[in-house]
Design an enzyme around this catalytic site. Structure first.
Site, short mmCIF file in Angstrom:
data_model
loop_
_atom_site.label_atom_id
_atom_site.label_comp_id
_atom_site.label_asym_id
_atom_site.label_seq_id
_atom_site.Cartn_x
_atom_site.Cartn_y
_atom_site.Cartn_z
N GLU A 16 -19.53 0.46 20.25
CA GLU A 16 -18.16 0.22 20.72
C GLU A 16 -18.04 -1.07 21.55
OE1 GLU A 16 -16.22 3.75 22.15
OE2 GLU A 16 -14.50 2.59 22.86
N GLN A 35 -7.18 1.36 21.09
CA GLN A 35 -6.60 2.51 20.39
C GLN A 35 -6.15 3.63 21.31
OE1 GLN A 35 -9.13 5.26 17.75
NE2 GLN A 35 -7.67 4.33 16.34
N PHE A 95 -9.94 13.86 7.90
CA PHE A 95 -9.58 13.11 9.10
C PHE A 95 -8.48 12.10 8.74
CE2 PHE A 95 -11.38 12.87 13.38
CZ PHE A 95 -12.13 14.03 13.39
N LEU A 127 -9.77 14.47 25.39
CA LEU A 127 -9.47 14.46 23.97
C LEU A 127 -9.37 15.84 23.34
CD1 LEU A 127 -9.21 12.19 21.80
CD2 LEU A 127 -11.41 12.97 21.00
N GLU A 175 -9.16 14.96 16.57
CA GLU A 175 -8.35 14.91 15.35
C GLU A 175 -8.78 16.02 14.38
OE1 GLU A 175 -7.72 10.83 14.29
OE2 GLU A 175 -7.79 11.38 12.18
N HIS A 191 -8.27 5.45 24.21
CA HIS A 191 -9.41 6.09 23.57
C HIS A 191 -10.52 5.14 23.16
CE1 HIS A 191 -11.48 9.14 21.27
NE2 HIS A 191 -11.32 8.49 20.14
N ARG A 222 -8.81 1.67 14.38
CA ARG A 222 -9.96 2.36 13.81
C ARG A 222 -9.55 3.71 13.22
NH1 ARG A 222 -13.34 6.46 15.60
NH2 ARG A 222 -12.71 6.51 17.77
N ASP A 257 -18.78 -2.57 31.08
CA ASP A 257 -19.67 -3.47 31.82
C ASP A 257 -20.27 -4.54 30.91
OD1 ASP A 257 -19.22 -1.58 33.75
OD2 ASP A 257 -21.22 -0.71 33.64
N HIS A 287 -5.39 7.46 21.21
CA HIS A 287 -5.56 8.65 20.38
C HIS A 287 -4.32 9.50 20.57
CE1 HIS A 287 -7.14 12.35 18.76
NE2 HIS A 287 -8.23 11.72 18.37
C1 LIG Z 1 -13.93 12.36 23.56
C2 LIG Z 1 -14.32 11.44 22.43
C3 LIG Z 1 -14.47 11.95 21.15
C4 LIG Z 1 -14.84 11.11 20.11
N1 LIG Z 1 -14.99 11.65 18.86
C5 LIG Z 1 -15.39 10.84 17.84
C6 LIG Z 1 -15.63 11.37 16.56
O1 LIG Z 1 -15.53 12.57 16.32
N2 LIG Z 1 -16.01 10.53 15.58
C7 LIG Z 1 -16.16 9.19 15.78
O2 LIG Z 1 -16.52 8.47 14.86
N3 LIG Z 1 -15.96 8.67 17.03
C8 LIG Z 1 -15.58 9.45 18.05
N4 LIG Z 1 -15.38 8.91 19.29
C9 LIG Z 1 -15.75 7.51 19.53
C10 LIG Z 1 -17.25 7.40 19.66
O3 LIG Z 1 -17.76 8.54 20.29
C11 LIG Z 1 -17.69 6.19 20.46
O4 LIG Z 1 -17.01 5.05 20.05
C12 LIG Z 1 -19.18 5.95 20.28
O5 LIG Z 1 -19.89 7.14 20.56
C13 LIG Z 1 -19.67 4.83 21.17
O6 LIG Z 1 -21.06 4.80 21.13
P1 LIG Z 1 -21.87 3.65 21.83
O7 LIG Z 1 -23.27 3.90 21.49
O8 LIG Z 1 -21.29 2.34 21.44
O9 LIG Z 1 -21.59 3.80 23.39
P2 LIG Z 1 -21.64 5.03 24.43
O10 LIG Z 1 -22.03 6.30 23.81
O11 LIG Z 1 -20.37 4.97 25.17
O12 LIG Z 1 -22.84 4.62 25.39
C14 LIG Z 1 -22.76 3.55 26.29
C15 LIG Z 1 -24.05 3.48 27.07
O13 LIG Z 1 -24.09 2.28 27.82
C16 LIG Z 1 -24.61 2.54 29.09
N5 LIG Z 1 -24.11 1.50 29.99
C17 LIG Z 1 -22.85 1.00 30.09
N6 LIG Z 1 -22.81 0.07 31.05
C18 LIG Z 1 -24.05 -0.05 31.55
C19 LIG Z 1 -24.64 -0.84 32.57
N7 LIG Z 1 -23.93 -1.69 33.30
N8 LIG Z 1 -25.96 -0.69 32.82
C20 LIG Z 1 -26.70 0.20 32.13
N9 LIG Z 1 -26.19 0.98 31.16
C21 LIG Z 1 -24.89 0.85 30.88
C22 LIG Z 1 -24.13 3.94 29.41
O14 LIG Z 1 -24.99 4.52 30.36
C23 LIG Z 1 -24.27 4.62 28.05
O15 LIG Z 1 -25.58 5.09 27.89
C24 LIG Z 1 -15.02 9.74 20.34
C25 LIG Z 1 -14.88 9.23 21.62
C26 LIG Z 1 -14.50 10.07 22.65
C27 LIG Z 1 -14.30 9.46 24.00
#
Ligand SMILES: Cc1cc2nc3c(=O)[nH]c(=O)nc-3n(C[C@H](O)[C@H](O)[C@H](O)COP(=O)(O)OP(=O)(O)OC[C@H]3O[C@@H](n4cnc5c(N)ncnc54)[C@H](O)[C@@H]3O)c2cc1C
Length: 594
Positions: free
Chosen positions: A397, A254, A133, A266, A269, A366, A408, A235, A256
């Site tokens: 995140e 960031q 990567f 997406l 990568e 991204h 990142r 939020d 992408h």
């Molecule tokens: C298409 C894509 C591909 C990616 N690929 C990679 C990869 O290969 N490797 C890597 O390291 N990273 C990757 N990333 C980044 C990574 O996936 C994310 O940064 C990471 O999964 C974020 O996880 P999280 O648990 O912080 O939040 P999320 O998985 O975004 O979850 C957020 C949660 O918060 C909840 N929520 C938000 N607001 C509220 C509210 N007001 N009330 C109640 N619930 C709420 C949502 O329902 C959800 O359940 C990728 C991102 C994308 C978009």
């Protein structure tokens, strides 16, 4: 799906409407960070997970490429090498104490996933397979790209998210899906719970607990061309800002390099990790001009700038605003085995068969490097620096710990979400072991949230939510993107404030309570406008170029003035700033070349 048990519905004196749900721990969100914390805390305590989307629909499930860990299954690797790459990738803005934790604990986190049942792709001798990567290298950057990302084909996030969901169910975690959290209940620096809207049936609910954890994800939906899910509207960050707490490094967003043209969806990568080329209109692998050694596997900020420059200087395909990602030389077998989802996405959305034709791509918004400031035990810092809000934790995140600094590296985010989610769980358990009292619910706990919902449902303005949203997303995509400048940012800031003014006069057509997505869209937009204001103000303030923040009027990194984190509050309707130092332990800032 777990239903709400009427047994848990109480009346609390003075609180006007609502159902009150009590649990030891209230986890908001159901992505990797949130559910990893829930798995950990539910070993000992009663945990509720409150999420606006069904848990397995969280954006984490869309992650494709992999999760970084120096397992050394494929070739020699060390956590020190991973640390060097992450620090350099962050353009030296990442806090090195937190980065050291990230890289040292990474192998533990991946092996735990394996033991929980995650089906990783394998090497021929049965170990977890690893791929290349961008920005991950051998021997402190002296060697070439390294095989460090553990993966499950190009569906890594999907596999990890389902693994966590199953383990939460096993541990008896109580799920409240389709509850939209509206605000925090913090009084006297103690977090007592959250207020939420029941999306399915309508109505305001209070979740009252000893510990609250935010794993609410990123805010890249403030942009039109974005890779992130429609629900990633920031939020959590918005609620923190409204609670009078600061956000950190919000100017760093960031891009992408490879979003499907126009859609922004997406193309992982992993496509370049497996050997894909970036090609301009002249058929040239243009990365040789920008990162002669690492080529397509330079970090994302460098690659996105290279693509944007090719486009801006007229070398996009046919002079248009995209270049080509060429996978054809990889051959059908490799594409269909290692990158099947990319093949499917390109075919379904833009009708390109990447076995036969190159894929049109452009940079896409991204990942949010900035977010809610926490310490490395995931305690939210009420002053952004050292004073935790009692009982309030955040990871993933939405948080800024800060391991990614100004940029990142790919695969470090699934790692961060999982690893700091796990740490949040451990930290919550440690906090609860001291048996803190369940803090009282103030009588006005839900007043602000009710006023907001009622205000929107009874609004009689003329402004349309969709129109304002389209405008902010378009403006951010054009003027606060890969390249920025004072002229464009100042104008944008004025316009964001104009949109905030217009937002006060919105009206929604659906005035009902159940499944009112008009209402949810309106609330999300209010949060996004607040965040846009902070992001643009931060970008305007930071007069240098570092990582993902590239100012055409200040093209150089300026360590003398700007080797520091930005903290931003919203006070009396204005964005105010403070700063804090970057933690530097092993690696002194140097010029960043790839
Ligand atoms: C298409 C894509 C591909 C990616 N690929 C990679 C990869 O290969 N490797 C890597 O390291 N990273 C990757 N990333 C980044 C990574 O996936 C994310 O940064 C990471 O999964 C974020 O996880 P999280 O648990 O912080 O939040 P999320 O998985 O975004 O979850 C957020 C949660 O918060 C909840 N929520 C938000 N607001 C509220 C509210 N007001 N009330 C109640 N619930 C709420 C949502 O329902 C959800 O359940 C990728 C991102 C994308 C978009």
């Amino acid at each position: 799906m777990a239903m709400i048990d009427p047994e848990t519905i109480h009346d609390v004196k003075g609180v006007s409407v609502h159902n009150v749900h009590r649990h030891d721990v209230i986890v908001v969100g159901a992505g990797l960070a949130a559910m990893r914390a829930a798995v950990e805390a539910s070993k000992d305590y009663d945990v509720a997970v409150v999420s606006k989307v069904f848990p397995t629909r969280s954006h984490s499930g869309a992650a494709q490429g992999g999760i970084a860990a120096s397992l050394a299954n494929e070739e020699e690797d060390h956590w020190e090498w991973h640390m060097f790459d992450t620090v350099k990738g962050s353009d030296y803005l990442g806090d090195q104490d937190a980065i050291e934790i990230l890289v040292k604990e990474a192998p533990i986190v991946v092996r735990e996933y394996e033991h929980m049942g995650a089906a990783f792709s394998r090497t021929p001798d049965g170990r977890i397979a690893q791929r290349m990567f961008g920005g991950h290298t051998k021997n402190f950057g002296k060697g070439g790209p390294i095989l460090r990302a553990c993966y499950a084909a190009d569906r890594t996030g999907h596999v990890l998210l389902h693994t966590l969901y199953e383990n939460c169910v096993k541990n008896g975690v109580r799920f409240y899906p389709e509850f939209y959290v509206l605000g925090l209940i913090i009084r006297d620096n103690i977090c007592r719970g959250v207020v939420a809207w029941d999306v399915v049936n309508g109505g305001v609910h209070i979740f009252h607990g000893k510990a609250v954890m935010f794993g609410t994800g990123g805010h890249a939906r403030v942009y039109r061309i974005a890779s992130i899910s429609l629900s990633s509207t920031g939020d959590g960050q918005g609620m923190v800002l409204r609670a009078g707490l600061p956000l950190e490094d919000m100017e760093f967003l960031q891009f992408h390099p490879t979003g499907l043209y126009i859609h922004g969806i997406l193309v992982s990568e992993a496509a370049r990790g497996e050997g894909g080329y970036l090609i301009n209109d002249a058929g040239e692998r243009f990365m040789k001009k920008y990162a002669p050694e690492k080529m397509e596997l330079a970090p994302r900020d460098v690659t996105s700038r290279a693509i944007q420059r090719e486009i801006d200087e007229g070398r996009g395909i046919g002079g248009k605003d995209f270049v080509h990602l060429d996978l054809r030389h990889l051959g059908k077998d490799k594409i269909m085995t290692l990158l099947p989802q990319i093949h499917e996405l390109a075919w379904k959305f833009i009708h390109v068969d990447c076995v036969k034709d190159p894929i049109p791509i452009q940079p896409t918004a991204h990942y949010s490097m900035g977010g809610i400031p926490t310490d490395s035990d995931c305690r939210v810092l009420g002053d952004g620096k050292s004073r935790p809000v009692v009982g309030f934790f955040a990871a993933g995140e939405c948080a800024c710990v800060s391991v990614h600094g100004a940029n990142r590296l790919g695969t470090n985010s699934l790692l961060e979400a999982s690893l700091f989610g796990r740490r949040a769980g451990i930290s919550i358990v440690r906090f609860l072991r001291d048996e803190p009292e369940l803090a009282d619910l103030p009588t006005d706990a839900a007043a602000e949230a009710i006023a907001e919902v009622e205000g929107i449902l009874s609004s009689s303005g003329t402004e349309r939510v969709a129109a304002i949203r389209a405008e902010i997303q378009q403006r951010m995509t054009v003027d606060c993107a890969v390249f920025r400048s004072a002229g464009k940012l100042s104008k944008l800031l004025e316009d964001v404030r104009g949109l905030q003014e217009r937002y006060k006069h919105i009206r929604v057509d659906d005035r009902g309570q159940d499944f009112n997505m008009d209402l949810i869209d309106a609330i999300e937009l209010g949060r996004m406008l607040d965040l846009a204001e902070v992001m643009v103000s931060g970008a305007l303030g930071r007069e240098e170029s570092r990582g993902a923040h590239s100012r055409t009027d200040f093209p150089k990194r300026d360590d003398a003035k700007w080797l520091k984190h930005t903290l931003a509050w919203k006070k009396d309707g204005k964005v105010v700033f403070d700063y804090k130092s970057v933690v530097i332990t092993r690696f002194q800032p140097k010029e960043r070349v790839y």
